[in-house]
Design a protein around this motif. Structure first.
Motif, mmCIF file in Angstrom:
data_model
loop_
_atom_site.group_PDB
_atom_site.id
_atom_site.type_symbol
_atom_site.label_atom_id
_atom_site.label_comp_id
_atom_site.label_asym_id
_atom_site.label_seq_id
_atom_site.Cartn_x
_atom_site.Cartn_y
_atom_site.Cartn_z
ATOM 1 N N LEU A 480 38.989 28.427 38.425
ATOM 2 C CA LEU A 480 37.983 29.459 38.192
ATOM 3 C C LEU A 480 38.011 29.805 36.721
ATOM 4 O O LEU A 480 39.066 29.862 36.107
ATOM 5 N N ASN A 481 36.850 30.029 36.159
ATOM 6 C CA ASN A 481 36.870 30.358 34.741
ATOM 7 C C ASN A 481 37.079 31.846 34.524
ATOM 8 O O ASN A 481 36.645 32.418 33.546
ATOM 9 N N SER A 482 37.721 32.462 35.493
ATOM 10 C CA SER A 482 38.022 33.872 35.290
ATOM 11 C C SER A 482 39.417 34.053 34.738
ATOM 12 O O SER A 482 39.906 35.160 34.649
ATOM 13 N N GLU A 483 40.097 32.950 34.370
ATOM 14 C CA GLU A 483 41.406 33.080 33.749
ATOM 15 C C GLU A 483 41.275 32.648 32.311
ATOM 16 O O GLU A 483 40.729 31.584 32.031
ATOM 17 N N THR A 484 41.775 33.448 31.409
ATOM 18 C CA THR A 484 41.694 33.066 30.001
ATOM 19 C C THR A 484 43.075 33.125 29.391
ATOM 20 O O THR A 484 43.856 34.040 29.680
ATOM 21 N N SER A 485 43.354 32.164 28.562
ATOM 22 C CA SER A 485 44.645 32.121 27.893
ATOM 23 C C SER A 485 44.555 32.928 26.609
ATOM 24 O O SER A 485 43.651 32.737 25.800
ATOM 25 N N VAL A 486 45.469 33.878 26.421
ATOM 26 C CA VAL A 486 45.446 34.645 25.177
ATOM 27 C C VAL A 486 46.740 34.426 24.422
ATOM 28 O O VAL A 486 47.761 34.075 24.999
ATOM 29 N N CYS B 39 49.776 35.125 22.185
ATOM 30 C CA CYS B 39 50.636 35.986 22.976
ATOM 31 C C CYS B 39 51.453 35.185 23.981
ATOM 32 O O CYS B 39 52.586 35.531 24.268
ATOM 33 N N PHE B 41 50.317 34.335 27.295
ATOM 34 C CA PHE B 41 50.100 34.548 28.723
ATOM 35 C C PHE B 41 48.623 34.411 29.028
ATOM 36 O O PHE B 41 47.795 34.335 28.130
ATOM 37 N N LYS B 42 48.314 34.330 30.340
ATOM 38 C CA LYS B 42 46.930 34.180 30.760
ATOM 39 C C LYS B 42 46.533 35.406 31.554
ATOM 40 O O LYS B 42 47.320 35.905 32.358
ATOM 41 N N ILE B 43 45.299 35.866 31.354
ATOM 42 C CA ILE B 43 44.819 36.992 32.148
ATOM 43 C C ILE B 43 43.674 36.561 33.026
ATOM 44 O O ILE B 43 42.967 35.603 32.739
ATOM 45 N N GLY B 44 43.534 37.262 34.128
ATOM 46 C CA GLY B 44 42.408 37.010 35.004
ATOM 47 C C GLY B 44 41.928 38.332 35.545
ATOM 48 O O GLY B 44 42.644 39.337 35.498
ATOM 49 N N GLN B 49 34.259 40.213 37.671
ATOM 50 C CA GLN B 49 34.741 39.117 38.509
ATOM 51 C C GLN B 49 34.841 39.612 39.936
ATOM 52 O O GLN B 49 34.813 40.804 40.206
ATOM 53 N N THR B 66 48.075 36.267 34.990
ATOM 54 C CA THR B 66 48.179 35.197 35.978
ATOM 55 C C THR B 66 49.218 34.151 35.615
ATOM 56 O O THR B 66 49.615 33.351 36.462
ATOM 57 N N HIS B 98 35.883 40.922 31.867
ATOM 58 C CA HIS B 98 36.875 39.910 31.489
ATOM 59 C C HIS B 98 36.800 39.625 29.993
ATOM 60 O O HIS B 98 37.817 39.577 29.294
ATOM 61 N N VAL B 102 39.650 40.208 26.918
ATOM 62 C CA VAL B 102 40.123 39.167 26.007
ATOM 63 C C VAL B 102 39.922 39.609 24.567
ATOM 64 O O VAL B 102 40.793 39.440 23.708
ATOM 65 N N LYS B 106 42.844 40.188 21.731
ATOM 66 C CA LYS B 106 42.903 39.357 20.532
ATOM 67 C C LYS B 106 42.738 40.156 19.254
ATOM 68 O O LYS B 106 42.906 39.637 18.172
#
Lengths: 486, 123
Positions: A480-486, B39, B41-44, B49, B66, B98, B102, B106
């Motif tokens: 799902l493209n609802s996860e983004t890597s930051v 950072c 990590f990944k957020i969802g 959503q 996530t 979402h 982000v 950032k």
């Protein structure tokens, strides 16, 4: 150009009222070149020119020398094979026929010898049937150089037979006292075995070896640019040429030399670019006028490549229009004819040829116009059209099936005029014609104005490696493209 | 006022316990090779959503962590997988889209996060 005029008459007993309809198939006469003057080497009406002499020499398709040449190779091989076939029989029969004097108890044939004689005769029968099945046929092509494999096989047969007869004469005829009939039969059976193995070798060399495809060959026809690709096995250049010609008559469309320049409706403008100078006109505007004229002529020159596009477009449109009219006319014409047992009509029953003649006039005009626009009139005579129509009617063919012969112009054998007994082609190649073809071999076949260029290239070697996809690792994850890597 | 942080309706008032985490970003390369601050990590999640479709089975429209990459700044700072981020540098993360989440993450090189963790801040 020949002007062919044919007329068809429809009789009055068909209920047509005694009309006679004339159908003329004339060639189109727009701008087909200046062919009113014939150019020959003649200087006067009574003299013969040198050109004519060379043309006479070139006509080889029917001479006696040509027929001799065509069959001499096969005749020689057939003779050698025939003699080889008869030799074991002769070897077995000679003692029996008292040609040489052998004692009668030596000639006794016990059970082993009988068995040998039976197997001998069956092997001969199989050899005969095998040779008949494979080799008793018209040679497909007359080739300029000797056919190496066939010559090899013939020579092998000759050598074997000769050596066997030599041994026969030396061993058996010289030692008349100690020879037994059984050993003669053994000897003859071994010759038959040797001949069977040579037959096997001949099958491999002449029939099977060239079946595995090894090269890709491109055949390019010169005046119209048609090309085809084939895969071909290992052959000599002349055999490859014969093979290519087989495929050519089967796959290529008919070459119509009259379609090289598309027929266009309007007259070509005789002046493509011209300059004019207004001598009497206004002096002040001279520069502006010439500049306008030059740009106009330049624009006309630029649009010459557009002309081809629009001409082709127009031509296709007109062909499609006439084709549609032809199909409609044929459909209507065919509805006039019904089988006798289906419908009792007012007219007398006719056989297929008469039926063809009676419905032909109603589609003659549409057919003639279609043939004229596709420039096919030289190919079809009135008789051939009527014959074809009567065949189609006799076999209950539909109108579209009847028209297929005129709408579809491929393959070459669709043209009745190509069904000659002998077709001569000239073969041109850099290397010796009995050498095998290789990557980069180029040879050319010529006949009249058609020229086939054949280019041989190697088929790549395929390296196939196994790739394993383990079924357990064949799993999927929804991303799902609802996860983004930051 | 509800104390259920993990089934929070965005826009309603909430009071709950949270863990403060200070995350200092470290330098790294993104996929084009440019220098960025990562950072790790990944957020969802987010209010745009649908939490019903989340493979991790989250129960509301908040921002969740996530995935935490090993040895990254986030792992060293104490962030764990499935933590819900309630606030970042003062921004309220219970009612953000979402993309906005982000962008906020950032923005600054140091993040002061308030996270809620199941089993720690809530049972």
């Amino acid at each position: 150009r020949r002007v062919s005029e044919m007329t068809a008459g429809v009789g009055g007993d068909g209920g047509m009222g005694g009309e006679v309809i004339e159908v003329q198939i004339l060639p189109q006469d727009d701008n087909w070149g200046d062919n009113t003057t014939a150019i020959t080497g003649n200087t006067s009406v009574r003299s013969e020119s040198f050109q004519d002499v060379t043309i006479i020499g070139r006509d080889q398709e029917t001479g006696v020398t040509f027929t001799c040449q065509r069959y001499v190779g096969s005749a020689l091989c057939a003779l050698v094979a025939f003699l080889a076939f008869l030799s074991p029989i002769a070897m077995v029969l000679i003692p029996r026929l008292n040609v040489i004097k052998l004692k009668s108890e030596h000639l006794k044939c016990d059970s082993e010898c009988d068995g040998l004689l039976i197997s001998f005769s069956f092997k001969l029968l199989i050899l005969l049937l095998g040779s008949w099945a494979l080799f008793f046929r018209q040679p497909k092509a007359t080739m300029p150089r000797i056919f190496i494999f066939r010559a090899l096989v013939t020579m092998l047969i000759f050598v074997f037979t000769f050596s066997y007869w030599l041994f026969y004469v030396v061993r058996i005829l010289e030692n008349k006292e100690e020879v037994r009939y059984r050993s003669i039969v053994y000897f003859a059976v071994s010759l038959v075995d040797a001949l069977l193995f040579i037959h096997y070798l001949a099958v491999i060399l002449l029939e099977l070896r060239h079946l595995t495809p090894q090269y890709a060959i491109k055949v390019l026809r010169s005046p119209d640019g048609e090309s085809r690709w084939y895969s071909i096995g290992q052959l000599s250049v002349q055999r490859a040429a014969a093979w290519v010609l087989e495929k050519y008559y089967h796959d290529f469309p008919i070459y119509n030399p009259y379609l090289d320049r598309l027929p266009s409706k309007k007259k070509h403008s005789t002046n493509s670019s011209f300059k004019y100078y207004d001598v009497d006109g206004n002096e002040e505007n001279v520069e502006g006028q010439t500049r306008a004229v030059l740009t106009a002529s330049a624009r006309r020159r630029d649009s010459s490549h557009n002309e081809r596009f629009y001409e082709e477009h127009e031509y296709e449109r007109r062909v499609r229009k006439r084709k549609a009219r032809l199909i409609t006319a044929a459909d209507e014409a065919f509805t006039h004819i019904k089988r006798m047992h289906e419908e009792q009509g007012p007219s007398a029953p006719m056989d297929p040829h008469e039926a063809a003649q009676s419905i032909f006039p109603s589609l003659a005009r549409a057919l003639q116009k279609y043939l004229r626009i596709t420039r096919q009139q030289p190919r079809h005579t009135m008789d051939s059209i009527l014959n074809h129509l009567s065949v189609c009617l006799a076999h209950d063919m539909s109108p579209r099936a009847f028209l297929e012969k005129y709408l579809v112009s491929s393959p070459i054998l669709q043209n009745d005029k190509e069904h000659r007994g002998v077709q001569s082609w000239g073969l041109v190649c850099d290397q010796l014609l009995s050498r095998p073809i290789n990557n980069g071999t180029i040879f050319q076949l010529r006949q009249a104005d058609v020229c086939l260029l054949c280019i041989v290239s190697h088929m790549p070697h395929f390296s196939i490696a196994e790739e394993i996809i383990h079924p357990k690792s064949n799993k999927f994850v929804l991303r799902l493209n609802s996860e983004t890597s930051v | 006022m509800t104390t259920r942080a993990f089934s929070h309706e965005p826009g309603t008032a909430m009071e709950c316990l949270s863990i403060p985490i200070t995350l200092e970003k470290e330098a790294g390369l993104d996929e084009h090779g440019r220098q960025v601050l990562k950072c790790g990590f990944k957020i969802g999640g987010g209010i745009d959503q649908d939490f019903m479709k989340s493979p991790q089975g989250y129960t509301d429209n908040g921002i969740y962590c996530t995935e935490v990459h090993d040895g990254s700044a986030a792992a060293r700072a104490g962030l764990r997988v499935h933590d819900k981020i309630l606030q970042c540098n003062g921004y309220d993360f219970t009612m953000v889209t979402h993309k906005k989440a982000v962008d906020y993450i950032k923005k600054h090189p140091v993040l002061n996060l308030l996270v809620a963790r199941k089993g720690v801040t809530h049972s």
